[in-house]
Design a protein around this motif. Sequence first.
Motif, PDB file in Angstrom:
ATOM      1  N   ASN A  78      -6.526   6.789  -0.214  1.00  0.00           N
ATOM      2  CA  ASN A  78      -5.639   5.667   0.135  1.00  0.00           C
ATOM      3  C   ASN A  78      -5.875   4.472  -0.780  1.00  0.00           C
ATOM      4  O   ASN A  78      -4.926   3.827  -1.236  1.00  0.00           O
ATOM      5  CB  ASN A  78      -5.914   5.219   1.577  1.00  0.00           C
ATOM      6  CG  ASN A  78      -4.863   5.714   2.532  1.00  0.00           C
ATOM      7  OD1 ASN A  78      -4.202   6.711   2.246  1.00  0.00           O
ATOM      8  ND2 ASN A  78      -4.709   5.044   3.659  1.00  0.00           N
ATOM      9  N   SER A  91      -6.160  -5.633  -0.374  1.00  0.00           N
ATOM     10  CA  SER A  91      -5.173  -4.656   0.129  1.00  0.00           C
ATOM     11  C   SER A  91      -5.651  -3.229  -0.143  1.00  0.00           C
ATOM     12  O   SER A  91      -5.530  -2.342   0.718  1.00  0.00           O
ATOM     13  CB  SER A  91      -3.811  -4.853  -0.545  1.00  0.00           C
ATOM     14  OG  SER A  91      -3.377  -6.169  -0.393  1.00  0.00           O
ATOM     15  N   VAL A  94      -8.647  -2.467   2.306  1.00  0.00           N
ATOM     16  CA  VAL A  94      -8.312  -2.223   3.720  1.00  0.00           C
ATOM     17  C   VAL A  94      -7.446  -0.980   3.886  1.00  0.00           C
ATOM     18  O   VAL A  94      -7.548  -0.290   4.897  1.00  0.00           O
ATOM     19  CB  VAL A  94      -7.660  -3.437   4.431  1.00  0.00           C
ATOM     20  CG1 VAL A  94      -8.591  -4.618   4.449  1.00  0.00           C
ATOM     21  CG2 VAL A  94      -6.326  -3.809   3.837  1.00  0.00           C
ATOM     22  N   SER A  95      -6.658  -0.658   2.881  1.00  0.00           N
ATOM     23  CA  SER A  95      -5.858   0.561   2.961  1.00  0.00           C
ATOM     24  C   SER A  95      -6.781   1.778   3.122  1.00  0.00           C
ATOM     25  O   SER A  95      -6.506   2.687   3.917  1.00  0.00           O
ATOM     26  CB  SER A  95      -5.003   0.660   1.706  1.00  0.00           C
ATOM     27  OG  SER A  95      -4.590   1.961   1.494  1.00  0.00           O
ATOM     28  N   LEU A  98      -8.639   1.701   6.623  1.00  0.00           N
ATOM     29  CA  LEU A  98      -7.809   2.058   7.784  1.00  0.00           C
ATOM     30  C   LEU A  98      -7.822   3.548   8.101  1.00  0.00           C
ATOM     31  O   LEU A  98      -7.401   3.950   9.185  1.00  0.00           O
ATOM     32  CB  LEU A  98      -6.373   1.558   7.577  1.00  0.00           C
ATOM     33  CG  LEU A  98      -6.201   0.038   7.718  1.00  0.00           C
ATOM     34  CD1 LEU A  98      -4.810  -0.395   7.294  1.00  0.00           C
ATOM     35  CD2 LEU A  98      -6.483  -0.419   9.147  1.00  0.00           C
ATOM     36  N   THR A  99      -8.296   4.372   7.177  1.00  0.00           N
ATOM     37  CA  THR A  99      -8.366   5.814   7.484  1.00  0.00           C
ATOM     38  C   THR A  99      -9.636   6.158   8.263  1.00  0.00           C
ATOM     39  O   THR A  99      -9.788   7.277   8.747  1.00  0.00           O
ATOM     40  CB  THR A  99      -8.361   6.673   6.197  1.00  0.00           C
ATOM     41  OG1 THR A  99      -9.528   6.373   5.426  1.00  0.00           O
ATOM     42  CG2 THR A  99      -7.109   6.429   5.355  1.00  0.00           C
TER      43      THR A  99
END
Length: 264
Positions: A78, A91, A94-95, A98-99
């Motif tokens: 990601n 960005s 955190v992308s 988030l997984t």
Amino acid sequence: GKVRAPTHVISTISDDRGEEPCYAGVPMSSIVEQGYGVGDVISLLWFKRSLPRYCTQFIEICIMLCADHGPCVSGAHNTIVTARAGKDLVSSLVSGLLTIGPRFGGAVDDAARYFKDAYDRSLTPYEFVEGMKKKGIRVPGIGHRIKRGDNRDKRVELLQKFARTHFPSTKYMEYAVEVETYTLSKANNLVMNVDGAIGTLFLDLLAGSGLFTKPEIDEIVEIGYLNGLFVLARSIGLIGHTFDQKRLKQPLYRHPWEDVLYTK
Ligand code: ACO
Ligand code: LMR
């Protein structure tokens, strides 16, 4: 006497009002002068106390071992895709973060919860695993996409070796080893994974150090502090992947059609 105006915020872990910031009452100068490490800072800010060296070393080993696991895992993938879409560091980070969840890296707290409950209730591995199966819940801390009974996760072995040498007790982890022996008899991919090793060994750290009361241990497990170790650790790798993609000036990622089954 003094009248205390009501406040909107309560905070108990740090204080920046004096000459120097304090973490759980310990001034920054002591932290630097006494050669504290990241494990000590985590002990102060998360657990609100200093922990013995073997505990802070264990925390630091968890962070080093979980910092990265290559570009193919969910989080790094990601982050790489996001960085290649031209997004900024935060960005991209955190992308990837988030997984982190029940399947990937975020099973540490549930491993601690379920293994603690099973051990404390003296369930045999058979009773524990088959009971979970009946409830339709995968055992957190067991199973891996690429690790196998004949190709164990080196990180798990390193954590176990450290704990067996330095911890007063490794009873929760040894119970997880018994559970793993049973799950491996069912399928070769059902090894103890790094989430399971950290979750059960942290139970041993909390219970064996003598520095936490039983209600404190229950609270730590219930609130779920331990996924924080993976989140913190993996942030190091995800930041690295972001820099790597930017350095390599990688173009926008588009997944190849050939790798998608288009069907009705
Ligand atoms: N407990 C019981 N049975 C399991 C488990 C488990 N933890 N994991 C796999 N199985 C069995 C199930 O029968 C599964 O069949 P199902 O889909 O009908 O439930 C079968 O093995 C095949 O599983 P797969 O889906 O092929 O396994 P996969 O390789 O996709 O899953 C995963 C790997 C996600 C890690 C899985 O084992 C799992 O959910 N484990 C629990 C969560 C966990 O510990 N995650 C952390 C992994 S380590 C890390 O991310 C850093
Ligand atoms: C990880 O640390 O990211 C892994 O254990 C997950 C994986 O599939 O390698």
